[in-house]
Design a protein around this motif. Structure first.
Motif, PDB file in Angstrom:
ATOM      1  N   PHE A 188       0.824  -1.204   0.000  1.00  0.00           N
ATOM      2  CA  PHE A 188       0.000   0.000   0.000  1.00  0.00           C
ATOM      3  C   PHE A 188       0.862   1.260   0.000  1.00  0.00           C
ATOM      4  O   PHE A 188       0.548   2.256  -0.662  1.00  0.00           O
ATOM      5  CB  PHE A 188      -0.923   0.006   1.222  1.00  0.00           C
ATOM      6  N   GLU A 189       1.989   1.238   0.729  1.00  0.00           N
ATOM      7  CA  GLU A 189       2.828   2.433   0.834  1.00  0.00           C
ATOM      8  C   GLU A 189       3.841   2.545  -0.313  1.00  0.00           C
ATOM      9  O   GLU A 189       4.823   3.289  -0.230  1.00  0.00           O
ATOM     10  CB  GLU A 189       3.575   2.450   2.171  1.00  0.00           C
ATOM     11  N   SER A 190       3.597   1.809  -1.391  1.00  0.00           N
ATOM     12  CA  SER A 190       4.486   1.853  -2.550  1.00  0.00           C
ATOM     13  C   SER A 190       4.347   3.178  -3.305  1.00  0.00           C
ATOM     14  O   SER A 190       3.487   4.000  -2.993  1.00  0.00           O
ATOM     15  CB  SER A 190       4.152   0.685  -3.481  1.00  0.00           C
ATOM     16  N   ARG A 191       5.205   3.379  -4.264  1.00  0.00           N
ATOM     17  CA  ARG A 191       5.170   4.482  -5.234  1.00  0.00           C
ATOM     18  C   ARG A 191       5.521   5.825  -4.600  1.00  0.00           C
ATOM     19  O   ARG A 191       4.990   6.865  -4.995  1.00  0.00           O
ATOM     20  CB  ARG A 191       3.817   4.557  -5.942  1.00  0.00           C
ATOM     21  N   GLN A 192       6.425   5.825  -3.653  1.00  0.00           N
ATOM     22  CA  GLN A 192       6.942   7.085  -3.135  1.00  0.00           C
ATOM     23  C   GLN A 192       7.742   7.764  -4.245  1.00  0.00           C
ATOM     24  O   GLN A 192       8.615   7.143  -4.851  1.00  0.00           O
ATOM     25  CB  GLN A 192       7.822   6.851  -1.911  1.00  0.00           C
ATOM     26  N   ALA A 193       7.437   9.015  -4.490  1.00  0.00           N
ATOM     27  CA  ALA A 193       8.000   9.709  -5.653  1.00  0.00           C
ATOM     28  C   ALA A 193       8.689  10.996  -5.247  1.00  0.00           C
ATOM     29  O   ALA A 193       8.292  11.669  -4.297  1.00  0.00           O
ATOM     30  CB  ALA A 193       6.899  10.007  -6.673  1.00  0.00           C
ATOM     31  N   THR A 194       9.738  11.324  -5.996  1.00  0.00           N
ATOM     32  CA  THR A 194      10.445  12.597  -5.865  1.00  0.00           C
ATOM     33  C   THR A 194      10.412  13.290  -7.203  1.00  0.00           C
ATOM     34  O   THR A 194      10.813  12.705  -8.223  1.00  0.00           O
ATOM     35  CB  THR A 194      11.901  12.373  -5.426  1.00  0.00           C
ATOM     36  N   MET A 195       9.935  14.538  -7.234  1.00  0.00           N
ATOM     37  CA  MET A 195       9.884  15.295  -8.479  1.00  0.00           C
ATOM     38  C   MET A 195      11.032  16.297  -8.519  1.00  0.00           C
ATOM     39  O   MET A 195      11.640  16.601  -7.501  1.00  0.00           O
ATOM     40  CB  MET A 195       8.554  16.033  -8.605  1.00  0.00           C
ATOM     41  N   GLY A 196      11.299  16.785  -9.722  1.00  0.00           N
ATOM     42  CA  GLY A 196      12.354  17.781  -9.875  1.00  0.00           C
ATOM     43  C   GLY A 196      13.453  17.274 -10.790  1.00  0.00           C
ATOM     44  O   GLY A 196      13.251  16.383 -11.629  1.00  0.00           O
ATOM     45  N   ASP A 197      14.668  17.837 -10.633  1.00  0.00           N
ATOM     46  CA  ASP A 197      15.782  17.487 -11.517  1.00  0.00           C
ATOM     47  C   ASP A 197      16.208  16.031 -11.351  1.00  0.00           C
ATOM     48  O   ASP A 197      16.673  15.410 -12.297  1.00  0.00           O
ATOM     49  CB  ASP A 197      16.976  18.406 -11.240  1.00  0.00           C
ATOM     50  N   ASN A 198      16.074  15.496 -10.142  1.00  0.00           N
ATOM     51  CA  ASN A 198      16.452  14.109  -9.886  1.00  0.00           C
ATOM     52  C   ASN A 198      15.208  13.275  -9.601  1.00  0.00           C
ATOM     53  O   ASN A 198      15.079  12.651  -8.544  1.00  0.00           O
ATOM     54  CB  ASN A 198      17.429  14.033  -8.706  1.00  0.00           C
ATOM     55  N   GLU A 199      14.311  13.265 -10.555  1.00  0.00           N
ATOM     56  CA  GLU A 199      13.036  12.572 -10.390  1.00  0.00           C
ATOM     57  C   GLU A 199      13.256  11.083 -10.132  1.00  0.00           C
ATOM     58  O   GLU A 199      14.111  10.441 -10.750  1.00  0.00           O
ATOM     59  CB  GLU A 199      12.194  12.765 -11.658  1.00  0.00           C
TER      60      GLU A 199
ATOM     61  N   ARG B 164      12.143  -3.870  -2.723  1.00  0.00           N
ATOM     62  CA  ARG B 164      12.052  -2.464  -3.128  1.00  0.00           C
ATOM     63  C   ARG B 164      12.786  -2.279  -4.459  1.00  0.00           C
ATOM     64  O   ARG B 164      13.905  -2.767  -4.630  1.00  0.00           O
ATOM     65  CB  ARG B 164      12.648  -1.539  -2.068  1.00  0.00           C
ATOM     66  N   VAL B 165      12.118  -1.578  -5.356  1.00  0.00           N
ATOM     67  CA  VAL B 165      12.677  -1.337  -6.682  1.00  0.00           C
ATOM     68  C   VAL B 165      12.695   0.169  -6.921  1.00  0.00           C
ATOM     69  O   VAL B 165      11.674   0.845  -6.777  1.00  0.00           O
ATOM     70  CB  VAL B 165      11.845  -2.026  -7.787  1.00  0.00           C
ATOM     71  N   LYS B 166      13.870   0.689  -7.248  1.00  0.00           N
ATOM     72  CA  LYS B 166      14.025   2.128  -7.454  1.00  0.00           C
ATOM     73  C   LYS B 166      14.103   2.449  -8.948  1.00  0.00           C
ATOM     74  O   LYS B 166      14.764   1.739  -9.711  1.00  0.00           O
ATOM     75  CB  LYS B 166      15.277   2.625  -6.742  1.00  0.00           C
ATOM     76  N   TYR B 167      13.432   3.537  -9.321  1.00  0.00           N
ATOM     77  CA  TYR B 167      13.406   4.018 -10.702  1.00  0.00           C
ATOM     78  C   TYR B 167      13.922   5.449 -10.739  1.00  0.00           C
ATOM     79  O   TYR B 167      13.658   6.233  -9.825  1.00  0.00           O
ATOM     80  CB  TYR B 167      11.981   3.981 -11.268  1.00  0.00           C
ATOM     81  N   GLY B 168      14.656   5.765 -11.769  1.00  0.00           N
ATOM     82  CA  GLY B 168      15.171   7.121 -11.899  1.00  0.00           C
ATOM     83  C   GLY B 168      15.378   7.489 -13.350  1.00  0.00           C
ATOM     84  O   GLY B 168      15.155   6.689 -14.266  1.00  0.00           O
ATOM     85  N   LEU B 169      15.817   8.737 -13.562  1.00  0.00           N
ATOM     86  CA  LEU B 169      16.125   9.204 -14.904  1.00  0.00           C
ATOM     87  C   LEU B 169      17.322   8.445 -15.437  1.00  0.00           C
ATOM     88  O   LEU B 169      18.215   8.054 -14.683  1.00  0.00           O
ATOM     89  CB  LEU B 169      16.424  10.705 -14.886  1.00  0.00           C
ATOM     90  N   TRP B 170      17.311   8.239 -16.754  1.00  0.00           N
ATOM     91  CA  TRP B 170      18.420   7.527 -17.378  1.00  0.00           C
ATOM     92  C   TRP B 170      19.542   8.529 -17.618  1.00  0.00           C
ATOM     93  O   TRP B 170      19.528   9.295 -18.564  1.00  0.00           O
ATOM     94  CB  TRP B 170      17.960   6.909 -18.698  1.00  0.00           C
ATOM     95  N   GLN B 171      20.516   8.554 -16.754  1.00  0.00           N
ATOM     96  CA  GLN B 171      21.603   9.512 -16.825  1.00  0.00           C
ATOM     97  C   GLN B 171      22.888   8.809 -17.215  1.00  0.00           C
ATOM     98  O   GLN B 171      23.515   8.126 -16.424  1.00  0.00           O
ATOM     99  CB  GLN B 171      21.789  10.221 -15.470  1.00  0.00           C
ATOM    100  N   LYS B 172      23.246   8.967 -18.464  1.00  0.00           N
ATOM    101  CA  LYS B 172      24.484   8.404 -18.980  1.00  0.00           C
ATOM    102  C   LYS B 172      25.224   9.503 -19.722  1.00  0.00           C
ATOM    103  O   LYS B 172      24.697  10.561 -19.991  1.00  0.00           O
ATOM    104  CB  LYS B 172      24.202   7.237 -19.919  1.00  0.00           C
ATOM    105  N   GLN B 173      26.425   9.222 -20.094  1.00  0.00           N
ATOM    106  CA  GLN B 173      27.209  10.144 -20.898  1.00  0.00           C
ATOM    107  C   GLN B 173      27.513   9.513 -22.246  1.00  0.00           C
ATOM    108  O   GLN B 173      28.386   8.660 -22.349  1.00  0.00           O
ATOM    109  CB  GLN B 173      28.502  10.499 -20.154  1.00  0.00           C
ATOM    110  N   PRO B 174      26.814   9.903 -23.304  1.00  0.00           N
ATOM    111  CA  PRO B 174      25.586  10.682 -23.377  1.00  0.00           C
ATOM    112  C   PRO B 174      24.413   9.874 -22.810  1.00  0.00           C
ATOM    113  O   PRO B 174      24.444   8.662 -22.844  1.00  0.00           O
ATOM    114  CB  PRO B 174      25.389  10.930 -24.875  1.00  0.00           C
ATOM    115  N   PRO B 175      23.375  10.563 -22.337  1.00  0.00           N
ATOM    116  CA  PRO B 175      22.222   9.844 -21.803  1.00  0.00           C
ATOM    117  C   PRO B 175      21.450   9.134 -22.896  1.00  0.00           C
ATOM    118  O   PRO B 175      21.485   9.538 -24.054  1.00  0.00           O
ATOM    119  CB  PRO B 175      21.384  10.958 -21.160  1.00  0.00           C
TER     120      PRO B 175
END
Length: 269
Positions: free
Chosen positions: A9-20, A70-81
């Motif tokens: 139930f407490e899943s899907r905790q999200a952070t918005m912004g540059d490091n979504e 727990r599974v974490k998701y984030g922006l795909w940040q690579k060089q180049p992304p």
């Protein structure tokens, strides 16, 4: 007993912004085998969630045959992304052997035989000449998440190699762009099993479509960029020069490449 994975139930905790980022939480029940539990968690959790890539997964025992995942998701940040591209091009052109000029601009002496634009005419042949023709060669390097570059996708790249675009692509009209193939390698950085991507280079060559071409007295010729045009010559008599010559009597347009939809490349149009 089968391993059962259910989202908490407490899943899907999200952070918005540059490091979504987003974290999904799961209950995993039915096994005390940590390898089986990890495999079940990976099979249940999506690779992508809310346009974010799966970056890490953890499991922790909390009771008999009961685990928390727990599974974490984030922006795909690579060089180049992933999603970005590197482009290069060359308009140096290509070589083509032709037997027919666009126009004969001079004959010396004035009573020299008129070959109707045929080049290098001998007694029994038309030798022609090699010229530089407009060929726009370009390549693109794209970066894909590892989960995207599947065996079926690689097979699609193989299928499309040597095909001509059936629809507009990169500003080229249908028939003008030839896919020369792709080469790729996987790049892996960091320690996460999800941390990796593919660098794939796509190579193309473009040649313009042409309409209203004229060969000798034959006009109204239309030719797509990668179709092949050849001319049939026949002996004829030049009445002014009183000489037997070779003149173009027929023009043939041959399709030598199949066409396909380049949407299967996965790099847009």
């Amino acid at each position: 007993m089968a391993t059962v994975v259910t989202e908490k139930f407490e899943s899907r905790q999200a952070t918005m912004g540059d490091n979504e980022s987003v974290e999904l939480a799961y209950n995993i029940a039915g096994s005390d085998d940590d390898a089986e539990v990890r495999s079940a968690l990976l099979a249940t959790s999506p690779i992508w969630f809310c346009n974010l890539i799966r970056q890490s997964a953890t499991v922790e025992p909390v009771g008999e045959n009961l685990w928390e995942g727990r599974v974490k998701y984030g922006l795909w940040q690579k060089q180049p992304p992933a999603g970005e591209s590197v482009f290069s091009f060359d308009t140096g052109g290509g070589m083509q052997h032709i037997t027919q000029s666009r126009q004969t601009v001079g004959r010396y002496p004035n009573n020299a035989p008129d070959f109707g634009g045929a080049i290098g005419v001998t007694h029994d042949a038309v030798e022609g000449v090699d010229i530089t023709i407009p060929v726009y060669q370009f390549s693109e390097t794209h970066y894909f998440p590892a989960a995207v570059v599947t065996w079926p996708y690689r097979g699609q790249l193989f299928y499309l190699t040597g095909k001509v675009n059936s629809a507009s692509f990169r500003g080229c009209a249908a028939g003008e762009c030839l896919f020369l193939g792709a080469s790729g390698s996987r790049r892996t950085q960091g320690q996460s099993i999800f941390d990796g991507d593919w660098e794939i280079s796509f190579k193309f060559a473009a040649s313009p479509n042409a309409t209203g071409l004229r060969v000798g007295t034959i006009s109204g010729i239309n030719k797509r960029g990668w179709e092949y045009m050849w001319v049939r010559y026949q002996d004829a008599e030049d009445e002014d020069a009183k000489e037997l010559i070779k003149k173009p009597v027929a023009v043939y347009i041959e399709r030598v490449y199949d066409s396909a939809n380049f949407a299967g490349l996965g790099i847009g149009s």
